[in-house]
Design an enzyme around this catalytic site. Structure first.
Site, PDB file in Angstrom:
ATOM      1  CG  PHE A  27      61.875 -68.970  18.860  1.00 20.25           C
ATOM      2  CD1 PHE A  27      60.975 -68.987  19.919  1.00 20.25           C
ATOM      3  CD2 PHE A  27      63.080 -69.631  19.011  1.00 20.25           C
ATOM      4  CE1 PHE A  27      61.267 -69.639  21.106  1.00 20.25           C
ATOM      5  CE2 PHE A  27      63.384 -70.296  20.190  1.00 20.25           C
ATOM      6  CZ  PHE A  27      62.475 -70.307  21.245  1.00 20.25           C
ATOM      7  CG  PHE A  87      60.137 -62.959  10.177  1.00 15.82           C
ATOM      8  CD1 PHE A  87      61.252 -63.713  10.463  1.00 15.82           C
ATOM      9  CD2 PHE A  87      59.899 -62.594   8.864  1.00 15.82           C
ATOM     10  CE1 PHE A  87      62.123 -64.105   9.466  1.00 15.82           C
ATOM     11  CE2 PHE A  87      60.761 -62.980   7.843  1.00 15.82           C
ATOM     12  CZ  PHE A  87      61.873 -63.739   8.149  1.00 15.82           C
TER      13      PHE A  87
END
Length: 404
Positions: free
Chosen positions: A387, A389
């Site tokens: 995952f 930014f």
């Protein structure tokens, strides 16, 4: 996915050492490659995962224009575990124009730009030796590997922060499914630089001690660097090999667009990526035997991911999970590929990696986090999360297939 793609070859070079052997030894022994930060001129009280030997790598003369830390690291990684030879064999099988190349990075060769800015003249001009296009530019990574291997098929770099190289696997499947390629070399390379170290420090995300994913007292991440690669081929086109096959069974992507740097507090985008990956793999949560968490050891990330995983696996809450970033550091754009290799090694060797650094599990994270390595010979399916930014999320399902 129309059909699973075989990982005909794979390798990862990390702070633990060059190639899969030191990585596997650390996964089995629960050891870390992190050290006190002594990189370049950085004066930050943190720990890093630095790959040994990068500075000693020499690029061949025909690729000298690409010389930078990131490409030296890429070459070091390509030459490990016979990966370059496997890639060249695939090019001979399929043709140079039928093998795609998709790589992930976040900062590419930015260390060269940092050095160039230090050498600006009185008028602010950069030194003549600095070649942005061949080093700092994110596209330079794919160009370097493409030229080195003599590829002529689709080639590009993905730069979506920490999900970059996980998304490369998804992009490869799309290209092969669309008939634009018969095989794909995927992976990620990200190298240490001052911009990353000071950048994450300014966000108050770096830890003054080795990172502790999932720990109640975690203080942040440890930045690392790595080069990881995999060769993906259709099962009917992959060379026969002894033992079980490791395949990319499914993938999922999402963008939760919640915040530039903070994840959605309930892991909304993470849930969507995991659900898509399971659906593409035609698996249920009960089929997953291990989850390789993104697990950066920042307070917000681990909690958000924990909530997202708990929601998807509500009917399978005891599934073992862990983060391996306590061994390698967070390798940013290379993390997805590194942890795909970790997942492949776990499947090959029937292994549950431990979450190195975790001492006191956070009671607010409702997961069964493995603290020390364990044997699990029955392991068949692994979910790996990455995952980034901006809410850029990717999840991969890797599976072990027995070959008669």
């Amino acid at each position: 996915m129309t059909q699973p793609l075989v990982l005909s070859a794979f390798t990862a070079t990390t702070a633990l050492g060059v190639g899969n052997a030191p990585l596997l030894a650390a996964l089995q022994g629960g050891t870390s490659g992190l050290k006190h930060c002594d990189f370049e001129t950085a004066q930050i009280a943190t720990w890093i995962g630095e790959v040994p030997g990068v500075n000693g790598v020499k690029l061949p003369p025909e690729l000298a224009a690409y010389d930078c830390r990131n490409h030296r690291l890429a070459l070091l990684g390509l030459q490990a575990d016979g990966f370059e030879q496997a890639a060249r064999a695939a090019i001979r099988r399929h043709g140079a124009d039928r093998v795609a190349l998709i790589l992930g990075t976040s900062t590419s060769g930015i260390l060269s730009a940092e050095a160039a800015y230090h050498e600006r003249d009185a008028d602010g001009a950069l030194p003549a030796w600095f070649d942005y296009r061949a080093t700092h530019n994110t596209g330079a990574l794919a160009s370097f590997v493409r030229d080195g291997l003599g590829l002529r098929g689709p080639a590009f770099t993905i730069s979506t922060a920490c999900s970059s190289s996980a998304k490369a696997f998804a992009a490869a499947d799309r290209l092969i499914s669309a008939g634009l390629a018969d095989a794909a070399i995927v992976g990620g390379v990200d190298s240490l630089c001052l911009t990353t170290l000071y950048g994450f420090s300014s966000l108050e995300l770096t830890s003054p001690e080795p990172c502790r994913p999932g720990d109640a007292h975690r203080q942040g991440l440890s930045i690392g660097e790595a080069a990881a690669f995999a060769l993906l081929e259709r099962a009917d086109a992959a060379p026969e090999q002894p033992g079980p096959r490791i395949v990319l069974a499914g993938w999922g992507e999402s963008s939760d667009a919640h915040h530039m740097s903070a994840p959605h507090p309930e892991g909304r985008g993470a849930r969507a990526a995991m659900a898509q990956a399971l659906q593409r793999a035609a698996l249920s949560p009960q089929d997953i035997g291990y989850i390789n968490l993104h697990g950066t050891a920042t307070p917000a990330n681990d909690l958000s991911e924990g909530r997202g995983v708990a929601a998807v696996f509500a009917d399978h809450p005891a599934v073992p999970s862990s983060s391996t970033k306590g061994m390698t550091g967070h390798t940013l754009g290379a993390a997805g590929a590194v942890e795909a290799v970790v997942s492949a090694l776990a499947l090959q060797h029937g292994l549950l990696p431990g979450s190195v650094g975790m001492q006191t599990p956070d009671p607010a994270i409702p997961l069964n986090i493995v603290s020390v390595p364990q044997r699990l010979p029955s392991l068949r399916h692994v979910l790996s999360n990455s995952f980034g930014f901006g809410g850029s999320n990717a999840s991969l399902v890797l599976s072990r297939q027995e070959v008669a």
